[in-house]
Write a protein that holds these residues in place. Structure first.
Motif, mmCIF file in Angstrom:
data_model
loop_
_atom_site.group_PDB
_atom_site.id
_atom_site.type_symbol
_atom_site.label_atom_id
_atom_site.label_comp_id
_atom_site.label_asym_id
_atom_site.label_seq_id
_atom_site.Cartn_x
_atom_site.Cartn_y
_atom_site.Cartn_z
ATOM 1 N N PHE A 169 0.823 -1.206 0.000
ATOM 2 C CA PHE A 169 0.000 0.000 0.000
ATOM 3 C C PHE A 169 0.864 1.265 0.000
ATOM 4 O O PHE A 169 0.580 2.227 -0.714
ATOM 5 N N THR A 170 1.906 1.244 0.822
ATOM 6 C CA THR A 170 2.764 2.427 0.921
ATOM 7 C C THR A 170 3.485 2.686 -0.396
ATOM 8 O O THR A 170 3.532 3.822 -0.877
ATOM 9 N N ALA A 171 4.051 1.630 -0.978
ATOM 10 C CA ALA A 171 4.752 1.795 -2.250
ATOM 11 C C ALA A 171 3.793 2.263 -3.347
ATOM 12 O O ALA A 171 4.152 3.077 -4.195
ATOM 13 N N TYR A 172 2.561 1.754 -3.310
ATOM 14 C CA TYR A 172 1.565 2.165 -4.306
ATOM 15 C C TYR A 172 1.248 3.656 -4.172
ATOM 16 O O TYR A 172 1.212 4.385 -5.170
ATOM 17 N N ASP A 173 1.018 4.101 -2.950
ATOM 18 C CA ASP A 173 0.721 5.518 -2.730
ATOM 19 C C ASP A 173 1.900 6.401 -3.133
ATOM 20 O O ASP A 173 1.729 7.463 -3.736
ATOM 21 N N VAL A 174 3.114 5.954 -2.791
ATOM 22 C CA VAL A 174 4.315 6.730 -3.139
ATOM 23 C C VAL A 174 4.493 6.778 -4.653
ATOM 24 O O VAL A 174 4.821 7.829 -5.224
ATOM 25 N N MET A 175 4.301 5.637 -5.319
ATOM 26 C CA MET A 175 4.431 5.600 -6.776
ATOM 27 C C MET A 175 3.385 6.483 -7.448
ATOM 28 O O MET A 175 3.675 7.169 -8.434
ATOM 29 N N LYS A 176 2.158 6.488 -6.927
ATOM 30 C CA LYS A 176 1.121 7.359 -7.489
ATOM 31 C C LYS A 176 1.518 8.823 -7.344
ATOM 32 O O LYS A 176 1.279 9.628 -8.241
ATOM 33 N N SER A 177 2.122 9.149 -6.211
ATOM 34 C CA SER A 177 2.574 10.529 -6.000
ATOM 35 C C SER A 177 3.697 10.875 -6.968
ATOM 36 O O SER A 177 3.720 11.964 -7.558
ATOM 37 N N TRP A 178 4.642 9.939 -7.147
ATOM 38 C CA TRP A 178 5.778 10.182 -8.044
ATOM 39 C C TRP A 178 5.319 10.298 -9.490
ATOM 40 O O TRP A 178 5.850 11.105 -10.263
ATOM 41 N N LEU A 179 4.335 9.484 -9.861
ATOM 42 C CA LEU A 179 3.797 9.524 -11.223
ATOM 43 C C LEU A 179 2.766 10.630 -11.405
ATOM 44 O O LEU A 179 2.247 10.829 -12.501
ATOM 45 N N ARG A 180 2.474 11.337 -10.322
ATOM 46 C CA ARG A 180 1.530 12.448 -10.307
ATOM 47 C C ARG A 180 0.140 12.041 -10.800
ATOM 48 O O ARG A 180 -0.447 12.682 -11.678
ATOM 49 N N VAL A 181 -0.366 10.951 -10.210
ATOM 50 C CA VAL A 181 -1.738 10.534 -10.487
ATOM 51 C C VAL A 181 -2.667 11.529 -9.795
ATOM 52 O O VAL A 181 -2.494 11.808 -8.605
ATOM 53 N N PRO A 182 -3.640 12.099 -10.503
ATOM 54 C CA PRO A 182 -4.544 13.081 -9.896
ATOM 55 C C PRO A 182 -5.265 12.498 -8.695
ATOM 56 O O PRO A 182 -5.531 11.286 -8.644
ATOM 57 N N PRO A 183 -5.594 13.336 -7.709
ATOM 58 C CA PRO A 183 -6.367 12.857 -6.553
ATOM 59 C C PRO A 183 -7.667 12.222 -7.016
ATOM 60 O O PRO A 183 -8.163 12.511 -8.100
ATOM 61 N N ARG A 184 -8.235 11.367 -6.185
ATOM 62 C CA ARG A 184 -9.443 10.645 -6.558
ATOM 63 C C ARG A 184 -10.572 11.570 -6.987
ATOM 64 O O ARG A 184 -11.296 11.277 -7.915
ATOM 65 N N GLU A 185 -10.703 12.689 -6.291
ATOM 66 C CA GLU A 185 -11.782 13.611 -6.635
ATOM 67 C C GLU A 185 -11.639 14.106 -8.067
ATOM 68 O O GLU A 185 -12.592 14.217 -8.805
ATOM 69 N N LYS A 186 -10.394 14.372 -8.485
ATOM 70 C CA LYS A 186 -10.156 14.847 -9.838
ATOM 71 C C LYS A 186 -10.448 13.745 -10.855
ATOM 72 O O LYS A 186 -11.018 13.978 -11.905
ATOM 73 N N VAL A 187 -10.005 12.510 -10.503
ATOM 74 C CA VAL A 187 -10.229 11.393 -11.435
ATOM 75 C C VAL A 187 -11.718 11.202 -11.650
ATOM 76 O O VAL A 187 -12.201 11.034 -12.751
ATOM 77 N N SER A 188 -12.475 11.216 -10.542
ATOM 78 C CA SER A 188 -13.918 11.004 -10.638
ATOM 79 C C SER A 188 -14.589 12.106 -11.451
ATOM 80 O O SER A 188 -15.452 11.878 -12.265
ATOM 81 N N THR A 189 -14.133 13.364 -11.207
ATOM 82 C CA THR A 189 -14.720 14.486 -11.906
ATOM 83 C C THR A 189 -14.453 14.424 -13.394
ATOM 84 O O THR A 189 -15.331 14.614 -14.230
ATOM 85 N N VAL A 190 -13.205 14.120 -13.743
ATOM 86 C CA VAL A 190 -12.821 14.077 -15.164
ATOM 87 C C VAL A 190 -13.539 12.957 -15.880
ATOM 88 O O VAL A 190 -13.967 13.081 -16.999
ATOM 89 N N SER A 191 -13.687 11.796 -15.168
ATOM 90 C CA SER A 191 -14.281 10.640 -15.830
ATOM 91 C C SER A 191 -15.744 10.826 -16.144
ATOM 92 O O SER A 191 -16.304 10.116 -16.964
ATOM 93 N N THR A 192 -16.376 11.807 -15.487
ATOM 94 C CA THR A 192 -17.802 12.034 -15.740
ATOM 95 C C THR A 192 -18.033 12.994 -16.880
ATOM 96 O O THR A 192 -19.152 13.160 -17.350
ATOM 97 N N THR A 193 -16.960 13.669 -17.345
ATOM 98 C CA THR A 193 -17.114 14.654 -18.399
ATOM 99 C C THR A 193 -17.053 13.991 -19.760
ATOM 100 O O THR A 193 -16.499 12.929 -19.906
#
Length: 345
Positions: free
Chosen positions: A321-345
């Motif tokens: 879990f920790t490595a996944y969260d760190v990798m998402k941060s390093w890869l600059r994956v948008p926060p969940r709220e942004k992902v959800s918002t974008v996916s609805t457009t």
């Protein structure tokens, strides 16, 4: 969630006057779709976590499957015996198949979890946004990942189950250990198993695996996200916090589903067992496996290796879990709220 979900974060990094070097270094990462970043983050996290706990995983399999010469030993004595007869490499036997499996498994698990979660939020908003969504999405993601990668798990178990006398140091009374393994590698496992029973044989034990992974994967994500909601916002990115939440998530999730894992392991290695043991291991279903083990091996066998699994699962899930969260941060994956918002457009 396709190309419209690409990260829109700036590629400029402080310290560069014109940002050209920063753009050259990060432009490729920024143009990757979100699901690709989640695949990369999940696969990396899974491989790292699995390799760290490989010696404990090998020991657990030997205890679960009652391998001759090891079923009556404890964790320390098993590790000591492996080191004596197979050397350090013995700790990592089957780890190649394990990592080969865990990379696509973890990548699919984390990525589909995020995708299922977004899909549920976008189509069933009445369910809310709490950890219950993580329970449902995690269960669905776990089942998806297992179905697509199970033959690799079968290969890993068969390779780890084999104990050979690599150093020629077995004495009288220990001659049951072969000098040559039944399987030489992952490809050899697939070839022999397929020849013996076709595609169906490659999925031997899939029943208890699915029955176990659905609640386990769901509980793991549910507990992890639930615990994080009780952490002050200023500590949300703390590595210690993530490790602690991940450790507890793995601990509780595994406790409830461990007996199913024992049934799965015994079904996977039954063709390698002596004929006397093999007759006891012909389980036609998960429930039959559970009742047969209790009747012929004792209920304690359903928890064989659980202590070492605690030793393994705590760092494994925590690191994952920790490595996944760190990798998402390093890869600059948008926060969940942004992902959800974008996916609805």
């Amino acid at each position: 969630m396709g190309s419209s979900q690409r990260s829109t974060l700036s590629t400029n990094v402080p310290g560069f006057v014109d940002g050209s070097s920063a753009r050259g270094e990060f432009s490729y990462i920024d143009c990757l779709p979100v699901y690709a970043k989640e695949l990369i983050a999940g696969g990396t996290a899974g491989a790292f976590a699995k390799t760290v706990v490989a010696p404990l995983e090998r020991t657990k399999i030997l205890l679960q499957t009652r391998t001759e010469g090891f079923h009556s030993l404890g964790v320390y004595q098993t590790l000591k015996k492996l080191l004596k007869h197979e050397g350090v490499k013995g700790f990592y036997k089957g780890n190649g198949a394990s990592v080969l499996r865990i990379v696509p498994y973890a990548a699919l698990h984390f990525m589909t979890y995020e995708q299922y979660r977004c899909w549920i939020l976008n189509n069933y908003s009445a369910l809310g946004t709490g950890p219950v969504i993580d329970l449902v999405a995690g269960s669905a993601a776990g089942g998806t990942a297992v179905l697509l990668t199970y033959p690799l798990d079968l290969a890993r178990t068969k390779l780890a189950y084999q104990v050979t006398d690599m150093r020629g140091s077995f004495r009288t009374g220990m001659s049951s250990f072969p000098s040559q393994p039944a399987y030489q590698g992952i490809k050899d496992v697939f070839k022999i198993v397929y020849k013996q029973g076709g595609v169906r044989a490659l999925y031997r034990g899939i029943g208890p695996t699915l029955v176990g992974i659905l609640p386990y994967a769901g509980l793991k994500f549910y507990i992890y996200e639930k615990l994080k909601t009780h952490v002050p916002e200023e500590h949300q990115k703390s590595i210690i916090m993530r490790l602690s939440c991940g450790a507890l998530a793995g601990l509780f999730g595994q406790t409830f589903t461990y007996p199913l894992d024992v049934v799965r392991r015994q079904m996977q290695v039954e063709s390698l067992q002596p004929s006397i043991q093999r007759s006891d291991a012909r389980y036609k279903s998960t429930m039959e496996g559970l009742t047969t083990i209790i009747h012929k091996q004792g209920w304690r066998q359903l928890f064989a290796g659980l202590s070492i699994n605690y030793m393994k699962i705590v760092p494994s899930v925590a690191i994952g879990f920790t490595a996944y969260d760190v990798m998402k941060s390093w890869l600059r994956v948008p926060p969940r709220e942004k992902v959800s918002t974008v996916s609805t457009t």
